[in-house]
Design an enzyme around this catalytic site. Structure first.
Site, PDB file in Angstrom:
ATOM      1  NE  ARG A  21       5.902  -4.898   4.862  1.00 60.10           N
ATOM      2  CZ  ARG A  21       4.977  -4.034   5.615  1.00 60.10           C
ATOM      3  NH1 ARG A  21       4.249  -5.014   6.480  1.00 60.10           N
ATOM      4  NH2 ARG A  21       4.483  -2.865   5.179  1.00 60.10           N
ATOM      5  CE  LYS A  51      -2.668  -1.725   3.692  1.00 57.66           C
ATOM      6  NZ  LYS A  51      -2.308  -3.179   3.597  1.00 57.66           N
ATOM      7  CB  THR A  52       3.918   2.166   2.065  1.00 56.94           C
ATOM      8  OG1 THR A  52       3.008   2.176   3.156  1.00 56.94           O
ATOM      9  CG2 THR A  52       4.576   3.571   2.412  1.00 56.94           C
ATOM     10  CG  ASP A  96       0.483   2.315   7.095  1.00 58.91           C
ATOM     11  OD1 ASP A  96      -0.627   1.935   6.702  1.00 58.91           O
ATOM     12  OD2 ASP A  96       1.487   1.764   7.263  1.00 58.91           O
ATOM     13  CB  THR A 136      -5.018  -4.160   8.130  1.00 65.69           C
ATOM     14  OG1 THR A 136      -4.875  -3.556   9.396  1.00 65.69           O
ATOM     15  CG2 THR A 136      -3.506  -3.884   7.571  1.00 65.69           C
TER      16      THR A 136
END
Ligand code: ADE
Length: 360
Positions: A241, A88-89, A133, A182
């Site tokens: 990740r 997302k980032t 975030d 999330t």
């Protein structure tokens, strides 16, 4: 809601970092140095072409960006949701790069006091992107400061006390807020409604993750073959990740125990040693499933009970462990709690699901 300012707005910006995603100067930002200090930033793709996966979302975003550029307007506010580690980032950084604007990155828990969010909003330049975030963790006051800022690009504030109170409407430059969460369901309705564009990020396929693995290995100068890349990809829980972290761990193993090259047997050996199984589950995941099977007859059992028994945080179980276990069909959420599936019994080597069920 009007916000009372008790002190002068500080512009100390320690709560957020400015990511210079435009930096292309190898002299000021040598990649190897950056990789040692900040691995995730170093391997972050900066263009849609380099960003692997999420293809439907990428296509939609490209059109949204092209339209905003044609109109010479900032992008609508965007909300990305989905399990952690799906990019997302990274995607927010790619969008900023494509729009040719700066991005300021913060996270909701860092915006504790009104002046934190006010300081950031007042530091924005026209067209810039503010990335928040874990936006579902924003407190009520910060959220209410954001409403007029998002909708009309104003900060509504009051100064003074009691009878001398004055209302101020401070104009802000037009900016784009990108929120990431999330837990889309935990966002308040009014906040969710202020995002023009809402997208879910999906887990990655093994093919996509193998591409991520090869790309990362290339950046880090790690020797890897196709079999090695797929072996890591298939145990990365659909999450880039995790794949990227495993590349580094397996590379260590290859260096010490093999000739430095990541092949399928080397990767499998390393991942077995790290206790990451064929499905990508680690000891915590397996502990959770085993606990439900052995102590609670396969469930249903409440998440708080499980967290207490495992000595884990409820949020870690909900946000980190569960999404993949649900997606992999190993766990179910029911109104009465969590239940394991037959696949979980099979995966963990419990011979007979029905027999186990009857045993209790
Ligand atoms: N690293 C993390 N996420 C990635 C992605 N989607 N594409 C390429 N590299 C990544």
């Amino acid at each position: 809601m009007k916000i009372k300012i008790m002190s002068i707005i500080s512009d100390d910006s320690t709560d957020f970092k400015k990511v210079d995603i435009n930096s292309k100067n190898p002299v000021t930002k040598p990649e190897t140095l950056d990789c040692d200090r900040n691995f995730e930033n170093c391997i972050r793709p900066k263009s849609f072409d380099a960003y692997i996966g999420q293809s439907a979302l990428k296509e939609t975003l490209k059109i949204t960006i092209a339209a905003a550029k044609k109109r010479e307007q900032p992008l609508d506010h965007l909300l990305f949701y989905g399990p952690p580690g799906l990019g997302k980032t990274t995607l927010a950084g790619v969008i900023a790069e494509q729009m040719g604007v700066e991005i300021k990155i913060t996270s909701a828990p860092a915006l504790e006091r009104p002046r934190d969010i006010i300081g950031i909003l007042m530091s924005l330049q026209g067209g810039e992107i503010l990335f928040i975030d874990e936006i579902h963790r924003l407190n009520k006051v910060a959220e209410e400061i954001l409403y007029p800022a998002m909708e009309d690009f104003f900060l509504d504030m009051t100064t003074g006390k009691a009878q001398t109170v004055k209302t101020l409407r401070i104009p802000l430059p037009k900016f784009t807020l990108i929120g990431a969460t999330t837990k889309a369901g935990a966002l308040s309705g009014p906040l969710r409604d202020r995002f023009g564009i809402i997208h879910r990020l999906e887990f990655y396929t093994d093919d996509e993750l193998a591409q991520v693995v090869k790309r990362t290995a290339g950046i880090l100068n790690i020797d890897i073959d196709e079999g090695g890349a797929y072996a890591i990809a298939s145990r990365s829980r659909g999450t880039p990740r995790i794949a990227n972290r495993l590349v580094k761990r397996v590379a260590d193993f290859a260096l010490v125990k093999a000739d430095g090259k990541i092949t399928k047997p080397v990767a499998n050996d390393a991942l077995d040693t790290l206790k990451i199984d064929k499905c990508g589950l680690d000891t915590t995941d397996r502990g959770l499933l085993k606990l439900i099977i052995e102590k609670y007859n396969g469930g249903p059992v409440g998440i708080e009970t499980l967290a207490a028994a495992l000595g884990e945080d409820v949020r870690t179980l909900e946000d980190v462990c569960e999404p993949y276990l649900l997606q992999a069909g190993l766990l179910q959420r029911t109104p009465r709690g969590r239940k394991v599936t037959q696949s979980a019994y099979e995966h963990l080597g419990y011979k007979n699901y029905t027999a186990q069920q009857n045993l209790f």
